[in-house]
Design a protein around this motif. Sequence first.
Motif, PDB file in Angstrom:
ATOM      1  N   LYS A  21       0.822  -1.212   0.000  1.00 24.34           N
ATOM      2  CA  LYS A  21       0.000   0.000   0.000  1.00 24.34           C
ATOM      3  C   LYS A  21       0.856   1.262   0.000  1.00 24.34           C
ATOM      4  O   LYS A  21       0.611   2.195  -0.759  1.00 24.34           O
ATOM      5  N   THR A  22       1.850   1.259   0.884  1.00 27.55           N
ATOM      6  CA  THR A  22       2.678   2.455   0.972  1.00 27.55           C
ATOM      7  C   THR A  22       3.515   2.614  -0.298  1.00 27.55           C
ATOM      8  O   THR A  22       3.608   3.711  -0.855  1.00 27.55           O
ATOM      9  N   SER A  23       4.057   1.503  -0.789  1.00 25.27           N
ATOM     10  CA  SER A  23       4.821   1.568  -2.039  1.00 25.27           C
ATOM     11  C   SER A  23       3.936   2.048  -3.182  1.00 25.27           C
ATOM     12  O   SER A  23       4.366   2.832  -4.034  1.00 25.27           O
ATOM     13  N   LEU A  24       2.696   1.597  -3.202  1.00 27.06           N
ATOM     14  CA  LEU A  24       1.782   2.022  -4.257  1.00 27.06           C
ATOM     15  C   LEU A  24       1.458   3.514  -4.124  1.00 27.06           C
ATOM     16  O   LEU A  24       1.375   4.229  -5.125  1.00 27.06           O
ATOM     17  N   SER A  25       1.300   3.984  -2.884  1.00 26.44           N
ATOM     18  CA  SER A  25       1.066   5.416  -2.680  1.00 26.44           C
ATOM     19  C   SER A  25       2.230   6.207  -3.259  1.00 26.44           C
ATOM     20  O   SER A  25       2.044   7.213  -3.945  1.00 26.44           O
ATOM     21  N   GLU A  26       3.432   5.725  -2.963  1.00 32.04           N
ATOM     22  CA  GLU A  26       4.627   6.406  -3.468  1.00 32.04           C
ATOM     23  C   GLU A  26       4.622   6.409  -4.997  1.00 32.04           C
ATOM     24  O   GLU A  26       4.954   7.412  -5.629  1.00 32.04           O
ATOM     25  N   ALA A  27       4.247   5.272  -5.581  1.00 35.20           N
ATOM     26  CA  ALA A  27       4.239   5.169  -7.036  1.00 35.20           C
ATOM     27  C   ALA A  27       3.203   6.110  -7.646  1.00 35.20           C
ATOM     28  O   ALA A  27       3.447   6.762  -8.665  1.00 35.20           O
ATOM     29  N   LEU A  28       2.033   6.197  -7.007  1.00 31.87           N
ATOM     30  CA  LEU A  28       0.986   7.098  -7.496  1.00 31.87           C
ATOM     31  C   LEU A  28       1.487   8.539  -7.468  1.00 31.87           C
ATOM     32  O   LEU A  28       1.343   9.289  -8.442  1.00 31.87           O
ATOM     33  N   LEU A  29       2.075   8.920  -6.338  1.00 36.99           N
ATOM     34  CA  LEU A  29       2.540  10.297  -6.187  1.00 36.99           C
ATOM     35  C   LEU A  29       3.627  10.616  -7.203  1.00 36.99           C
ATOM     36  O   LEU A  29       3.643  11.679  -7.816  1.00 36.99           O
ATOM     37  N   PHE A  30       4.522   9.646  -7.383  1.00 42.39           N
ATOM     38  CA  PHE A  30       5.638   9.871  -8.297  1.00 42.39           C
ATOM     39  C   PHE A  30       5.147   9.925  -9.746  1.00 42.39           C
ATOM     40  O   PHE A  30       5.510  10.819 -10.508  1.00 42.39           O
ATOM     41  N   ARG A  37      10.910  12.013  -6.632  1.00 37.47           N
ATOM     42  CA  ARG A  37      11.542  10.698  -6.750  1.00 37.47           C
ATOM     43  C   ARG A  37      10.649   9.656  -6.100  1.00 37.47           C
ATOM     44  O   ARG A  37       9.813   9.981  -5.248  1.00 37.47           O
ATOM     45  N   LEU A  38      10.834   8.428  -6.555  1.00 39.54           N
ATOM     46  CA  LEU A  38       9.976   7.353  -6.066  1.00 39.54           C
ATOM     47  C   LEU A  38      10.430   6.946  -4.664  1.00 39.54           C
ATOM     48  O   LEU A  38      11.512   6.375  -4.505  1.00 39.54           O
ATOM     49  N   GLY A  39       9.610   7.256  -3.661  1.00 38.13           N
ATOM     50  CA  GLY A  39       9.966   6.916  -2.290  1.00 38.13           C
ATOM     51  C   GLY A  39       9.939   5.414  -2.084  1.00 38.13           C
ATOM     52  O   GLY A  39       9.125   4.716  -2.698  1.00 38.13           O
ATOM     53  N   ARG A  40      10.859   4.917  -1.260  1.00 35.31           N
ATOM     54  CA  ARG A  40      10.923   3.472  -1.033  1.00 35.31           C
ATOM     55  C   ARG A  40      10.908   3.138   0.450  1.00 35.31           C
ATOM     56  O   ARG A  40      11.729   3.632   1.215  1.00 35.31           O
ATOM     57  N   VAL A  41       9.952   2.258   0.797  1.00 34.45           N
ATOM     58  CA  VAL A  41       9.812   1.827   2.188  1.00 34.45           C
ATOM     59  C   VAL A  41      11.116   1.194   2.679  1.00 34.45           C
ATOM     60  O   VAL A  41      11.599   1.469   3.775  1.00 34.45           O
ATOM     61  N   ASP A  42      11.691   0.339   1.831  1.00 37.22           N
ATOM     62  CA  ASP A  42      12.874  -0.413   2.251  1.00 37.22           C
ATOM     63  C   ASP A  42      14.074   0.486   2.510  1.00 37.22           C
ATOM     64  O   ASP A  42      14.968   0.145   3.262  1.00 37.22           O
ATOM     65  N   GLU A  43      14.092   1.642   1.847  1.00 35.15           N
ATOM     66  CA  GLU A  43      15.238   2.536   2.029  1.00 35.15           C
ATOM     67  C   GLU A  43      14.924   3.646   3.017  1.00 35.15           C
ATOM     68  O   GLU A  43      15.731   4.559   3.225  1.00 35.15           O
ATOM     69  N   SER A  45      12.868   5.974   2.574  1.00 40.63           N
ATOM     70  CA  SER A  45      12.697   7.246   1.875  1.00 40.63           C
ATOM     71  C   SER A  45      11.232   7.501   1.516  1.00 40.63           C
ATOM     72  O   SER A  45      10.926   8.359   0.714  1.00 40.63           O
ATOM     73  N   SER A  46      10.318   6.722   2.111  1.00 42.89           N
ATOM     74  CA  SER A  46       8.903   6.907   1.822  1.00 42.89           C
ATOM     75  C   SER A  46       8.397   8.215   2.418  1.00 42.89           C
ATOM     76  O   SER A  46       8.722   8.543   3.555  1.00 42.89           O
ATOM     77  N   VAL A  47       7.626   8.967   1.639  1.00 43.34           N
ATOM     78  CA  VAL A  47       7.054  10.199   2.198  1.00 43.34           C
ATOM     79  C   VAL A  47       5.826   9.879   3.056  1.00 43.34           C
ATOM     80  O   VAL A  47       5.369  10.709   3.828  1.00 43.34           O
ATOM     81  N   MET A  48       5.275   8.664   2.901  1.00 41.10           N
ATOM     82  CA  MET A  48       4.078   8.294   3.655  1.00 41.10           C
ATOM     83  C   MET A  48       4.431   7.625   4.987  1.00 41.10           C
ATOM     84  O   MET A  48       3.803   7.871   6.002  1.00 41.10           O
ATOM     85  N   ASP A  49       5.446   6.758   4.980  1.00 39.96           N
ATOM     86  CA  ASP A  49       5.911   6.132   6.229  1.00 39.96           C
ATOM     87  C   ASP A  49       7.071   6.967   6.768  1.00 39.96           C
ATOM     88  O   ASP A  49       8.216   6.557   6.730  1.00 39.96           O
ATOM     89  N   PHE A  50       6.779   8.151   7.286  1.00 45.57           N
ATOM     90  CA  PHE A  50       7.881   9.029   7.677  1.00 45.57           C
ATOM     91  C   PHE A  50       8.143   9.034   9.177  1.00 45.57           C
ATOM     92  O   PHE A  50       9.169   9.495   9.638  1.00 45.57           O
TER      93      PHE A  50
END
Length: 689
Positions: A21-30, A37-43, A45-50
């Motif tokens: 879900k969070t990765s998809l949110s990042e993809a939608l925003l990007f 840039r495409l935020g990544r949960v694993d790194e 760098s997600s703007v949603m899981d901050f």
Amino acid sequence: MGKSIKELRNVALVGHGGSGKTSLSEALLFAAGATTRLGRVDEGSSVMDFEPEEVKRKISITSAFHQYPWKKHTVNIIDTPGDANFFSDTRSCLQGADAAIVVVEAIDGVKVQTEQAWDVADQLNMPRLVFVNKMDRERADFMGTLKDLAEAFQPKPVLLQLPIGAEDNFQGVVDLMTGKAYFYGNDGKAEAKEIPAELKDQVAAEREALMENIAEADDALLEKYLDGEALTDEELVQGLRAGALTGAFVPVLCGSATKNIAVDLLMDCINACIPSPLDLGVKTGTDPDTQETKESTPDPDGPFSALVFKTIADPYAGRLTIFRVYSGTLKPDSSFYNASKEAKERCGQLLQIAGKEQTSLPEAGPGDIVAIAKLKETTTGDTLCTEANKILFESLEPLPSVISYAIEPKSKGDEDKIFTSLSRLLEEDPTLKLDRDAQTKEIIISGMGQIHIETMVEKLKRKFGVEVNLNTPKIPYKETIKQAAKGVVYRHKKQSGGRGQFAEVHFDVSPLEEGKGFEFEQALVGMNVPRNFVPAVEKGIVEAMQSGILAGNPVVDVKVRFYDGKSHEVDSSEMAFKIAASMCFKKGLREAKPTMLEPIVNLTVTVREEYMGDVIGDLNSRRGKVLGMEAKGKTQVIRAQVPMAEILNYVPDLTSMTGGRGSFTYEFDHYAEVPAHIMQKIADEANKE
Ligand SMILES: Nc1nc2c(ncn2[C@@H]2O[C@H](COP(=O)(O)OP(=O)(O)O)[C@@H](O)[C@H]2O)c(=O)[nH]1
Ligand SMILES: [Mg+2]
């Protein structure tokens, strides 16, 4: 951006933890250009899981908000947590959305949290889309996942796309509506090409099925379709939207969030298949004065109304209240009415939340999701409106808390700080409960699960600088007696040079009915004991009752009849009588079949039928008494009475017994006698301390 309500979409991403879900949110925003840039949960760098607790665990703990523009539309997205520990927030924030995007993995398909999110969407009567994510992962199986969905859910899932390839070879999708094949490069850009030869037959069959499904949702279209006429593209598009909005079916799409494949098509579909606030029409509530049904129309010129679905505690900015507007227009620096609290509120800035950023808005109208800082009375679930036009909306109750810990400050003297800062956290999380146990004196914190409480402890440290330990709460056992002891005599005598101590008391000690507490009867005749010592005698007993003879628990439901004694002219004193009374009382307890009581709770467990046998067997092993069972659809509701001591660890146990398909609530009911063998253990434990 000049926006119109018709082009506004509010969607929440729901599904089990880790589905993307969070990765998809990042993809939608990007993909929409809302982030660079495409935020990544694993790194991290997600703007949603901050939030730091989210970055550390790589999971979403609290819902996050953002928005993006796409083809003249504005879309608000709410990225919700999937974990059961934080599901209460997911439920609450779904109320801020007009539709749900259910994200499932192409690998494991439907999981417990998918079902739970689906149920809430049902409850809220909410249209939804399914996005089958992770098509690029090994073992990705689109048709298998679809089968899983069809078995688990109503309304029926309807395919809008077919994937081209899978796993490493996942390249794109065929859009069944247009019949076009889209191939994606590493940059997430699509290129339309010929449908691969090996897919042609399947595409034709699925396109036919899609047309049939669309036609079935609309009588006029169905007639045409049954007459053998092909539906026009326009009819298909309109029929698809109509069917999705009414919930006749649920469109299913697929892609890869982290590879940014087919995310643009999902955005097209969000625009096309999700209602605007205008489509939702009126929102029904009640007039708090007359109790009559009342409606809010999505009209920017109407009276203002909104529902608060989330609160965030910020140690610096203060409380942040997040709500969705249903009618009217709110301006900054204005006042409004909280119909739930019957209080006037004033706002300063209106804020739009985008990840951790906040920007001020010139106004907020129907469909907007807005935040206001520092409201005085407002909490989650409240309805905001105007005083001239009061309305109350229903909101989902927070889930009951099910697990408790005793919380203690790491440094002595921080107790007050625990209370003040925890009460701030409770504002943002209505499933957290804080209590002080009158008997054990422990501060008890309750929540949804261990991880829920642990993240709360981390937040407490980060936001308020308070460090605490979590312990298993002590059970507030009590002690009492089962029979009377008549004529109990105790003489307190001490002679150590000078003035001595002398007092003798005669008691009858007898049991009282449950809940009666303590009764003291003064029944002296004659002058053996001067009456001025009577209060000291009672005091001696009351003090002795604080700590029973078995394991030092409070003694309850006992009557003491003080009918005789002896005194000495010089050596008797209040102190001497107090000591004598206390010793005599304890002696009486020993002679009166002392026993221990434990709290019993009413437990309600809801599980899928197939787990009922296991759950009941387990309840029996926990000394539980099953009172009844009731079928509710596919689930069974089991009511039982169980000792509190036996369910301290019920959350993980029930989860493992039912694969997460079980939930429970409990509340204290009464005290009951502890079985002898367990009593011995409790006493040994207590006397060790
Ligand atoms: N291969 C692959 N991994 C993904 C995809 N989407 C998410 N992930 C990974 O799945 C994990 C969970 O993703 P996350 O977005 O945090 O899931 P959430 O709990 O639903 O928000 C992370 O390690 C992501 O990198 C995808 O489309 N393909
Ligand atoms: Mg997440």
